[in-house]
Design an enzyme around this catalytic site. Structure first.
Site, PDB file in Angstrom:
ATOM      1  N   GLY A 488       0.689  -1.173  -0.045  1.00 50.59           N
ATOM      2  CA  GLY A 488       0.021   0.126   0.161  1.00 50.59           C
ATOM      3  C   GLY A 488       0.757   1.288  -0.001  1.00 50.59           C
ATOM      4  O   GLY A 488       0.332   2.306   0.419  1.00 50.59           O
ATOM      5  N   ALA A 733       3.778   7.890  12.342  1.00 52.73           N
ATOM      6  CA  ALA A 733       3.492   6.748  11.864  1.00 52.73           C
ATOM      7  C   ALA A 733       5.091   6.103  11.745  1.00 52.73           C
ATOM      8  O   ALA A 733       6.122   6.588  11.863  1.00 52.73           O
ATOM      9  CB  ALA A 733       3.061   6.556  10.432  1.00 52.73           C
ATOM     10  N   GLU A 738       6.686  -6.045   8.284  1.00 54.01           N
ATOM     11  CA  GLU A 738       7.521  -7.292   8.557  1.00 54.01           C
ATOM     12  C   GLU A 738       7.045  -7.908   9.846  1.00 54.01           C
ATOM     13  O   GLU A 738       7.108  -9.011  10.070  1.00 54.01           O
ATOM     14  CB  GLU A 738       8.843  -7.083   8.642  1.00 54.01           C
ATOM     15  CG  GLU A 738       9.347  -6.432   7.238  1.00 54.01           C
ATOM     16  CD  GLU A 738      10.956  -6.203   7.251  1.00 54.01           C
ATOM     17  OE1 GLU A 738      11.715  -6.914   7.340  1.00 54.01           O
ATOM     18  OE2 GLU A 738      11.066  -4.918   7.636  1.00 54.01           O
TER      19      GLU A 738
END
Lengths: 782, 155
Positions: A488, A733, A738
């Site tokens: 994304g 953010a 992962e």
């Protein structure tokens, strides 16, 4: 434009790439058309795990009509590698794994290339191979890289020439010897993980063209177009300005398409047939044997706690089976060294993390980058310690887990995170305290918990950049060099640009497909879960740069102070005079003076960059330093499962995860990462590459190497998002791509123990292994 | 050896000369430019090359092009002819059932075939129907949700 999403950060807006992908319009490298001038390449692979090359005879292959060139190690004298330059593009003096490219054949059709491969005669002298990393560090083990002393490596990597050790990271904190006597319980175990593979649905493919003018173009599905350009330019003596890498959508990366794999081999083929594009696509079998794999690990770990459950000391040795080349793998061992404790601020630590050459396929980055491997053991030992002192494993982790401001193993202060909140959410979602019944008399039910941390593992100074450019109707093109792997990246880039500029999300067009090093702004690599954070900061800076240009024009035009102006919903507004100026047209044409006596402004193009500047080196003897990494993401996962005691078959009923992402730019995309990662992590617990005693892979197909299907994936995958803002993250953010699979395997192992009372130290968790363990326990009369 | 075959692809008739050993997958991609059908393993193990043959999902890597003669083939490109997305395509977007996108065309066609023969499948039936289409990104949950969402609309 009907819909207008203003202030899109924090909203689950639709993906920008979804329409292309559901219609079949999305182009991947293999879909690109090159016309009849396209040639095809095939590799001659080594049949031996370790052998000297005594001679290569390509004359018969070259004589076959339609064969245009055969390239070998003689054509590629330079070594290549991201961190450790330890690999020849085609093997020269020796081969180091079964599958290593020894030669490359170029022909007018794929079929002819395949035929010509069989005509290349290579004479080998077999050498003794070594496959296990622990065996490979023992005295007298076969030496895989006798010339290691000649290699080049960065100053934060510590190889030991004359051995098979390509990296030795040392962590020394406190005094472990003094701490052991204070421990009420000590658990010491050895854990083993096999090699596993990324298994992207799209195999590696590369097309290269070397023009007579000297410009070289590579089309590859790449997480690292700019790093590939850099490595190719260095190793083949091409100017960065003449080396161009074009990378459209990537059909699954997971780290396997980071750094460099087959791409240099194809560029060398193209050099031999200048002007013609040459294409090589890995078969599924080659994808397993001749591209990247996750390294194996032997871990010897000892952890102790006092009677109240405080973890006091840890001693660990990690031996990563790095494979035949450790160009990327050395940094996995390093990252596993400076994070060797897992998410626990243990006061006394002795850690040694080794990357070791083995005669197996090349170990490289894979989702988690060492963390799934080391957490497999750590998180099982933590469960054992909790059990031994009679404490709930969730409570044990709450007490011991890393918290904001803790001094962690490298001496760095832990940036703000809330791991306890993650534990609370994951355990609540799984129903931690509730007794659950198995669905049949021959089944047993169990629950397990595991927590994790992971920092982006990278050089200290990986950079990102971005450009934003307005069109006449105030739509905005956002240029990034980050890659869309499915995570994304393009969508969050659009959201952040819109938010920072004050325009609706629907006005943004992401101009990043394909990523093209000739036109895209620089991005180090799409790895390390660093893109939302690092690219995001660059996009935000570019958007703010454009915003300032607009406001300066309007402030001057209105003769107002800049501070009183803002951009809201695509309109410049003044809080003082309450005037309004739509962005449409003015962002390209500027604004006319009264009576059109001249103009102000001009086309708006904003540029931005980001690079962390504060990461310090670590002491080579102790691993201590002010700032080892940029930050850590933390999370918790809980698993509810059922196991059939007659067959050993495991059925994962539910996985509940919670991660502290700082700020969810697009909450639903965060949840899709959490869900997909949980199944990837689950699948990884049951996967393994199996080699015979000659080093040949026995399961190089999707029939024999199974990944989770829609039938295997749990029905219930729950995700929770915790938001403790990251100081230098865009809107707070940090990455999560992962982390979502790091601790799934140990959470399953802990749940299996809960169900069966049996511990498994070695992956994979095959039904056979579970069945045999149960029979063995019966035979033991327990 | 070359064979002349006539077949229907996404509603249009085609007559092509194809080699004996060439698969339907290769012909769709290379002769008709229908690259929405993906190459994942060429062994019938991953489902990325799924197309519909007379409405039934098949791995086009396991079908020789000559075997398609006289049959109706549907690929992902045929799902949205005229620019209007198929309800499944809309649902995949709505549910964020797409990540890297490489398995998506095959998933969509397997799902389309399922709903054609069983408009109201259970969750288990959806999972069974998609078990031959591997996905490494999504964990399948959104894909299953998207298919079930469309099946609800069928009422």
């Amino acid at each position: 434009m009907i819909e207008q999403t203003n202030n899109p950060v924090g909203k689950s807006v639709p993906r920008v790439d979804a329409f292309d992908k559901v219609t079949g319009a999305a182009k991947y490298v293999d879909d690109m058309q090159f016309g009849p001038g396209l040639y095809y390449g095939k590799f001659v692979h080594s049949p031996y795990a370790h052998a000297l090359i005594k001679g290569v005879d390509v004359s018969k292959a070259l004589a076959l009509p339609g064969v245009k060139a055969v390239v070998t190690g003689a054509d590629t004298p330079g070594r290549i590698g991201l961190y450790m330059k330890d690999r020849y593009i085609y093997a020269r003096d020796r081969v180091r794994y079964v599958g290593e490219p020894v030669a490359g054949v170029v022909a007018i059709t794929e079929e002819l290339a395949e035929e010509a491969v069989k005509l290349v005669v290579v004479e080998y002298e077999e050498l003794e191979p070594v496959f296990d990393p622990y065996e490979a560090v023992q005295p007298g083990a076969p030496l895989i890289h006798p010339d290691m002393a000649e290699y080049k490596w960065p100053n934060f990597i510590f190889p030991e020439p004359g051995t098979n050790i390509s990296e030795h990271f040392k962590l020394r904190k406190g005094d472990v010897e003094a701490a052991w006597p204070k421990c009420a319980v000590i658990v010491e175990q050895t854990f083993r993980l096999p090699h596993i593979q990324h298994v992207p649905l799209e195999t590696h493919v590369a097309i290269a063209r070397w023009d007579q003018t000297g410009e070289v173009t590579l089309w590859s599905p790449s997480q690292s177009p700019f790093s590939q350009r850099d490595l190719l330019a260095q190793s083949l003596d091409i100017s960065h300005g003449d080396m161009r890498v074009i990378s459209p959508y990537v059909g699954g990366g997971f780290g396997g398409k980071a750094g460099i794999s087959i791409e240099a081999n194809v560029v060398v083929m193209a050099r031999a047939v200048k002007g013609h594009p040459v294409k090589v696509r890995m078969t599924r079998e080659e994808e397993f044997t001749c591209t990247n794999v996750r390294q194996s690990l032997n871990a010897h770990t000892k952890i102790g706690c006092d009677a109240e459950g405080h973890v006091l000391a840890m001693e660990t040795r990690y031996y990563f089976g790095g494979g035949a080349a450790n160009d990327y793998g050395v940094n996995i061992a390093r990252a596993s060294g400076y994070s060797c404790t897992g998410p626990y601020p243990i006061p006394n630590v002795k850690g040694d993390s080794y990357c070791v050459y083995t005669n197996t396929p090349i170990g490289s980055a894979m989702r988690g980058f060492g963390m799934p491997e080391i957490h497999w053991g750590i998180e099982q030992i933590m469960d054992r310690l909790a059990e031994e002192i009679g404490m709930d494993p969730a409570e044990f982790r709450r007490i011991n887990c890393v918290k904001t401001g803790d001094t962690i193993l490298t001496g760095m202060k832990m940036p703000a995170v809330d791991l306890v909140a993650c534990i609370d959410k994951a355990t609540e979602a799984i129903g931690w305290d509730k007794e659950k019944k198995a669905s049949a008399p021959h089944k047993r039910r169990g629950q397990g918990l595991a927590i994790m941390w992971k920092a982006p593992a990278m050089p200290p100074n990986p950079g990102s950049s971005a450009i934003v450019r307005f069109n006449e109707d105030a739509t905005l093109n956002v240029y990034v060099g980050a890659q869309e792997l499915g995570q994304g990246a393009f969508t969050v880039a659009a959201q952040m640009a819109a938010q920072a500029l004050g325009i609706p999300y629907e006005w943004v067009r992401v101009s990043a497909n394909p990523v093209d090093t000739k036109y895209s702004p620089y991005e180090w690599q799409t790895v390390a879960s660093r893109i939302t954070w690092s690219m995001g900061n660059a996009v935000k800076a570019a958007a703010l740069n454009a915003r300032r240009q607009i406001l300066e024009i309007v402030a001057q035009y209105w003769d107002e102070d800049l501070e009183n102006l803002d951009i809201k919903n695509g309109i410049v507004i003044s809080y003082k005079s309450e005037r309004e100026q739509p962005l449409k047209n003015m962002v390209v044409y500027g604004l006319p003076n009264d009576n059109f006596e001249g103009w102000q402004g001009g086309p708006i193009v904003g540029a931005g960059k980001f690079m962390p500047t504060y990461v310090t080196n670590l002491d080579s003897e102790t691993g201590q330093g002010a700032r080892a990494v940029v930050h850590y993401t933390v999370g918790a996962q809980a698993v509810d499962l059922e196991v059939d005691i007659e067959t050993g078959q495991v059925d994962i009923l539910k996985i509940a995860s919670a991660y502290d992402v700082g700020k969810a730019i697009n909450p639903d995309l965060v949840l899709t990462q959490i869900e997909g990662g949980a199944v990837h992590g689950m699948s990884s617990a049951f996967e393994g590459m199996f080699f015979d005693e000659q080093g040949r892979l026995r399961n190089p197909s999707l029939v024999d190497y199974k990944i989770a299907t829609a039938m295997d994936a749990p029905r219930e995958i729950h995700g929770d998002i915790v938001e403790t803002p990251l100081e230098d993250g865009p809107w707070g953010a940090r990455g999560v791509g992962e982390h979502v699979m790091v601790q799934t395997a140990p959470a399953i192992a802990n749940a299996l123990h809960d169900a069966l009372g049996v511990r498994f130290n070695d992956l994979p968790l095959s039904s056979e292994k579970i069945y045999l363990a149960l029979r063995e326990r019966e035979a033991g009369g327990e | 050896m070359l064979h002349e075959i006539t077949f229907t692809v996404n509603g249009d008739p085609y007559t092509l000369a194809v080699r004996s050993e060439h698969t339907l997958l290769k012909v769709l991609r290379e002769k008709l430019g229908l690259t929405g059908t993906k190459i994942g393993c060429e062994n019938g193990e991953c489902g990325a090359c799924t197309v519909l043959l007379d409405g039934e999902p098949v791995n086009s890597c396991l079908i020789l092009a000559v075997e398609a003669a006289g049959h109706k083939i549907e690929t992902v490109e045929g799902m949205s002819i005229g620019g209007e997305l198929h309800p499944l395509q809309k649902a995949f977007i709505k549910h964020n059932a797409v990540q890297c996108g490489f398995c998506t065309p095959g998933m969509l066609l397997s799902a389309q075939s399922l709903l054609a023969r069983n408009p109201k499948p259970t969750e288990l039936e959806v999972r069974e129907a998609l078990a031959g289409n591997l996905c490494r990104c999504t964990g399948y949950v959104r894909i299953v949700d998207a298919v079930l969402d469309v099946s609800q609309e069928v009422e």
